[in-house]
Structures are given as structure tokens and as C-alpha cells.
Design an enzyme around this catalytic site. Structure first.
Site, PDB file in Angstrom:
ATOM      1  N   CYS A 151     125.833 134.170  83.972  1.00 51.40           N
ATOM      2  CA  CYS A 151     127.025 133.801  84.746  1.00 51.40           C
ATOM      3  C   CYS A 151     126.960 132.304  85.033  1.00 51.40           C
ATOM      4  O   CYS A 151     126.107 131.847  85.812  1.00 51.40           O
ATOM      5  CB  CYS A 151     127.058 134.609  86.037  1.00 51.40           C
ATOM      6  N   CYS A 190     101.676 121.394  54.920  1.00 49.78           N
ATOM      7  CA  CYS A 190     100.537 121.942  55.652  1.00 49.78           C
ATOM      8  C   CYS A 190     101.008 122.875  56.773  1.00 49.78           C
ATOM      9  O   CYS A 190     101.779 122.477  57.646  1.00 49.78           O
ATOM     10  CB  CYS A 190      99.712 120.807  56.240  1.00 49.78           C
TER      11      CYS A 190
END
Length: 342
Positions: A315, A29
Site C-alpha cells: 500500500c 570467472c
């Protein structure tokens, strides 16, 4: 292709990035396949519809009756800079029984069977590797029968069947529970696949005992380790980087680059939804802080001075990370990322 303007497709039309890609999945479904993708960061739209049959522009009634060759599918449009195709595959496999060739739970018939419709040779390669990794994981006793097929066409379903988990929430939840899908996912993948995650944050006492002083200071107190004097800034090994607190996967060596800053730098996350963004003013000007989703660990910051393809520089503090080399991915439970390095 038949075009139906529904809310999620209007969002797609408004998205102008040339980087957007598409992925198409069938797993029973389409209501129950659409919802998990709709929640992923980096997914632009998840549209329920039909693929796989020769008939042009099939209707929901035609497909549901089994009178066509089509399957119920969800077509996902995503930004690969934010969420990888491998992450989509990982989400997909956790939504249905890939060993059932006759349908999906209470929904029986060809139209409810599973399939991955690939849009490129690279998607096929990754899908086949992911399927092989799932088969080798030992999670299922029977063979994985989900076929990998070339994508040919897609027809969007009518607006009533779009975003059903939002527009008919009560009906959707009853259907999922009544179909047996939720119970199956819990049994195979664990209760936390139905809840937040298999990754959880230990208590503060446990963290103080387990983490080094710098790891605790960085992850729990938003600290910063010294550049060039940390574990991974110059690490060139192949593998993934996970949260040192929870183990949730965060970054890949494939996206790591030498930034010259003295900290590990990446062009993008491996699993975008595991890296959240916030704003901090610790340096008196706003910066975009990065934290892990489930551990809430401080990771570092993201800047817009990185290389292609994203132009971003994630970073990250080494102290927030633990490196898992590619040869240990299966042993440590990260088998879904093996295909990432094939």
C-alpha cells in the site's frame, strides 16, 4: 546431476517454497558472477558450477583446462515474488563485457565465455528482449555476442570455489581488480555500479524546492496522503513507478491491483532490493513500513491481505512515486524494463 552439499545449497534445501525458480548465467570467472547475485534480496542461493557441455560431472580442473565443452556458470535459485527474472538479467548484464566472444578479461577460452541458459520459454522471451534492449541502448560499440541457450544440466563446483568473495575476500578483490573487470564496469556503467547505486538522495534544501508540500511531508516526514484523493490510486496506464526523490525503480503496473483502499496497491515490488522494510508503531501496533533503499523515502506499508500470487498488499502513497509510461522508458533511462511489458 552431481550434488555437492555446500553452505549456499544447504540454504536451498531448507527453502520449501513451491514458487522458487532457477536461472543460470555464464559471464567469465564464476567467482565474479556469483557475488552480485548473492547480495540480491529474493535470491535464495547462488551456486558456482558448470553448464553447457556434454561431459557428465566435470571437475574444476577439467573445465579450467579447456578440455570440456562446459562454461563456468552460476545457478541462481530465487523467489520470483521478491525478485523478478528481469532484475536478475539487469544485474547479469552489468558484470562483464557481452561483446567479447573469446573469454572474459584476462581469462581466455571457451570456458570463460558468456551465455544465458534459459529454463523455460518465458525466460527465453525475457532474455532475448533484454539482450535486444541492451543492444539498442548504444552503451556498446560492438555487437552483443552473448548467446541464449537452453539449459540442460548443472554440476556444482567443489566447496573451495563457492562463496569465494566471503571465504577468500582479499584474494577475490585482488583478482577482480587485476583482471580488469572492475575497471570495465566502472567505465561502461559508471563508478556507482561499483558502489551503492546511480540513485542518490538530494540535499534537504533541494528537496524542499523540488517536491510539493505533500510529497515532502510523505517522503521525508513519514506522512500519509488522503485516500482516493491522490494521483495514482486509480491509474490504469502501463509503465513503472519510481521513487519521486531518486528515480530508483520500485513498482510495475503489471503488479498493480484495485484494493479498494484509495491508495496505489501492488502485489510485489518491481525491483525488490530497492524496497526495504522496517517496523513502525505509529498506530500503537506494529506495522511493516516500506522505504526506498537509496532515497530512504517513506513509501507506505505492506500487509498480508493481498491477492495471488504473493498474498501481499504493498500500500503506497502516490506522493512517494513518479510514474514513467512504457513508451518513455528508453528516453528516461529505464530501457532494461522494456522487456517486462513485451
Amino acid at each position: 546431476m552431481k550434488v555437492v552439499l555446500i553452505p549456499s545449497m544447504l540454504l536451498l534445501l531448507a527453502y520449501t517454497s513451491d514458487a522458487a525458480e532457477q536461472a543460470t548465467f555464464a559471464g567469465g570467472c564464476f567467482w565474479c558472477i556469483e557475488a552480485p547475485f548473492d547480495k540480491l534480496d529474493g535470491v535464495i542461493s547462488a551456486v558456482s558450477g558448470f553448464s553447457g557441455g556434454p561431459e557428465k560431472d566435470p571437475t574444476y580442473r577439467q573445465v579450467a583446462s579447456g578440455s570440456t565443452g562446459h562454461l563456468e556458470v552460476v545457478q541462481v535459485t530465487f523467489d520470483p515474488d521478491k525478485v523478478s527474472y528481469e532484475s536478475l538479467l539487469d544485474t547479469y548484464w552489468r558484470q562483464f563485457d557481452p561483446t567479447d566472444a573469446g573469454g572474459s578479461f584476462v581469462d581466455r577460452g571457451h570456458q570463460y565465455t558468456s551465455a544465458i541458459f534459459v529454463h523455460s520459454p518465458e525466460q527465453r522471451r525475457l532474455a532475448e528482449a533484454s539482450k535486444a534492449a541492451l543492444a539498442a541502448s548504444g552503451r556498446f560499440d560492438a555487437p552483443i555476442v552473448t548467446p541464449i541457450r537452453d539449459f540442460e544440466s548443472f554440476t556444482a563446483a567443489d566447496s573451495y570455489h563457492q562463496d569465494f568473495h566471503k571465504t577468500n575476500t582479499a584474494h577475490y578483490k585482488r583478482y577482480r581488480a587485476g583482471s580488469g573487470r572492475d575497471q570495465f564496469i566502472t567505465k561502461v556503467w559508471g563508478a556507482q555500479s561499483q558502489a551503492a547505486s546511480k540513485y542518490h538522495k538530494p540535499t534537504d534544501d533541494e528537496l524542499r524546492q523540488r517536491l510539493s508540500q505533500i510529497q515532502y511531508n510523505v517522503t521525508q516526514k513519514d506522512g500519509t496522503e488522503p485516500p482516493f484523493r491522490n494521483q495514482y490510486w486509480d491509474n490504469k496506464a502501463t509503465g513503472i513507478y519510481v521513487d519521486v526523490v531518486t528515480g530508483e525503480p520500485l513498482f510495475s503496473s503489471r503488479d498493480k491491483f484495485k484494493s479498494g483502499t484509495g491508495w496505489p496497491s501492488f502485489t510485489r515490488p518491481l525491483v525488490a532490493e530497492n524496497v526495504t522494510e522496517d517496523t513502525d508503531f505509529k498506530l500503537l501496533y506494529p506495522r511493516t513500513e516500506l522505504r526506498s533503499k537509496h532515497g530512504d523515502s517513506h513509501l507506505g506499508h505492506v500487509f498480508s491481505d493481498g491477492p495471488k500470487p504473493t498474498g501481499l498488499r504493498y500500500c503506497i502513497n502516490s506522493a512517494s512515486l513518479r510514474f514513467v509510461p512504457v513508451e518513455k522508458l528508453v528516453d528516461e533511462g529505464y530501457e532494461e524494463f522494456v522487456a517486462h511489458f513485451d
